[in-house]
Design a protein around this motif. Sequence first.
Motif, mmCIF file in Angstrom:
data_model
loop_
_atom_site.group_PDB
_atom_site.id
_atom_site.type_symbol
_atom_site.label_atom_id
_atom_site.label_comp_id
_atom_site.label_asym_id
_atom_site.label_seq_id
_atom_site.Cartn_x
_atom_site.Cartn_y
_atom_site.Cartn_z
ATOM 1 N N ILE A 115 0.874 -1.090 -0.110
ATOM 2 C CA ILE A 115 0.031 0.108 -0.042
ATOM 3 C C ILE A 115 0.849 1.322 -0.026
ATOM 4 O O ILE A 115 1.717 1.415 0.796
ATOM 5 C CB ILE A 115 -1.090 -0.026 1.102
ATOM 6 N N THR A 116 0.924 2.102 -1.110
ATOM 7 C CA THR A 116 1.649 3.310 -1.168
ATOM 8 C C THR A 116 0.785 4.647 -1.188
ATOM 9 O O THR A 116 -0.133 4.400 -1.147
ATOM 10 C CB THR A 116 2.317 3.134 -2.592
ATOM 11 N N LEU A 137 6.150 5.778 -0.498
ATOM 12 C CA LEU A 137 6.288 5.195 0.912
ATOM 13 C C LEU A 137 5.412 4.037 0.930
ATOM 14 O O LEU A 137 4.293 4.092 0.500
ATOM 15 C CB LEU A 137 6.311 6.028 2.032
ATOM 16 N N VAL A 138 5.703 2.941 1.779
ATOM 17 C CA VAL A 138 4.913 1.742 1.550
ATOM 18 C C VAL A 138 4.803 1.094 2.899
ATOM 19 O O VAL A 138 5.627 1.261 3.787
ATOM 20 C CB VAL A 138 5.554 0.731 0.585
ATOM 21 N N LYS A 139 3.741 0.376 3.263
ATOM 22 C CA LYS A 139 3.433 -0.465 4.122
ATOM 23 C C LYS A 139 2.728 -1.754 3.444
ATOM 24 O O LYS A 139 1.940 -1.755 2.534
ATOM 25 C CB LYS A 139 2.349 -0.061 5.281
ATOM 26 N N VAL A 140 3.269 -2.938 3.941
ATOM 27 C CA VAL A 140 2.747 -4.071 3.380
ATOM 28 C C VAL A 140 1.829 -4.943 4.320
ATOM 29 O O VAL A 140 2.007 -5.043 5.381
ATOM 30 C CB VAL A 140 3.955 -5.255 2.839
ATOM 31 N N VAL A 141 0.783 -5.528 3.802
ATOM 32 C CA VAL A 141 -0.365 -6.223 4.585
ATOM 33 C C VAL A 141 -0.635 -7.686 3.928
ATOM 34 O O VAL A 141 -0.339 -7.529 2.441
ATOM 35 C CB VAL A 141 -1.652 -5.515 4.827
ATOM 36 N N PRO A 142 -0.661 -8.715 4.458
ATOM 37 C CA PRO A 142 -1.283 -9.704 3.735
ATOM 38 C C PRO A 142 -2.254 -9.820 2.939
ATOM 39 O O PRO A 142 -3.406 -8.959 3.531
ATOM 40 C CB PRO A 142 -1.440 -10.944 4.883
#
Length: 450
Positions: free
Chosen positions: A22-23, A32-37
């Motif tokens: 998710i950017t 910038l990013v965070k990653v989720v399952p």
Amino acid sequence: MPKPSWPTVETLAEEGFRWVAITWVNNVGAPLVKVVPLAAFDAAVATGVGFSPVADAFGAAGAIDPQHPLARPDGDLRLRADASALARLETHSGWAWAPGERFERSGAPYAADQRHRCRLQQKRLNEEGVELKAGFELEWLVAIPDAQGAPQPAVPGGPYGADRLIEGLDYASALLEALQAAGIPWLQFHPEYGAGQFELSLAPGTPLEAADRLVHSRLVIQRVTRRLGWHCSFSPKPRLERVGNGGHVHLSICRDGVPLLQGGANPGGLSDAGSAVLAALLKELPALLGLACPLAISYQRLAPGSWSAPFQVWGIENREAALRLIPTDADAAPAHLELKVADHAANPYLLLAAVQAVTLAGLKEPQPLPPPVSGDPAKLPVGSAVRLPGSLAEASAAFAGSALLREALGDALHGSLLASQAAEVRRCAGLSDTELAAADAWWPLVGGLG
Ligand code: GLU
Ligand code: MG
């Protein structure tokens, strides 16, 4: 390759996708990013994932600027994914992608969120019966580092050359396949003028779609380039002695379904309303530059004679005019404008939020449009074509003085951007042009090759 189905959590899960990146894009244009399952995507849509507001105080080299008002440890925001824009990133490895918007923990929208601002301006424009369509053109360099770490073109061949296409055909195939698999619609691909430079024109869409598409496609390009062992540089000026990389944006505008940039009696076939939009954009260009060209290195690209169009003029099919009108009769596509000054460090959500606000202001309070300029504005008698700001400090001063952009972005975002611009000016103050180009040569690799 069959056309992939519309991506939903269910279809992606069936296809074996496992993770979602998710950017969002910060003040200095870095995604910038965070990653989720994938299994947790619905929660990332509904309640979001934590993200500190400090990320808008990151400078172009990645470090927090201590003088930025957001450089503080307290507070938190929720980055919520936009489910309607969920897409594939890389099928074989199971990565999906979605753009996000930041919200307060209370659930209220975060006033300084860039994508949210673009959404608000889109809504405002649509409420007036006006629809703006945008499409980005991306230029980038495919390179390997030389002994000094500077980008050295990785694919030989001449400008627009079929020789370069054939030398890099595996690259081109891998890239175009990856774009198709990711569901990114594009119009044209070619080897650009600069050594080792390529260009992709993305299909137009609403401002939110266009900005999302730009972010998504740059991730795909970066990934495919890396897979083949090279790096891509989207730096506005990877090397001082070569042409730069533009991130031009094409715009078409309709009101009540009627295209405004054609069918009129004004130069280039502009309607009266179309002239008014162009006049407003032209007038606001120095302030818009703070968003379109937000790094110090951006101003090394904006030189006469390199088709980066550093003059505050418009022209009909003139590639040295900051605003190029492409009339409808050229290719049967609706008439559109090309804003040539923009580069890849521009936050596309902010740029399009601002462009929409200026468009609306132009329609509401029409101003006269000066005549178009033909030929090279640099060759006109001194004083007849105004040079756009030649440095970020100058552009930032124009941005600071724009009541229109302050109102369009809101005080919080406008102020935060001014602080980011000041931080960038400070970061680069002691650097020579060569040092500056070297520092940002591998953008979007924040901090370079390490
Ligand atoms: N490379 C040029 C730039 O920096 C643009 C060339 C073109 O007109 O496509 O914007
Ligand atoms: Mg080009």
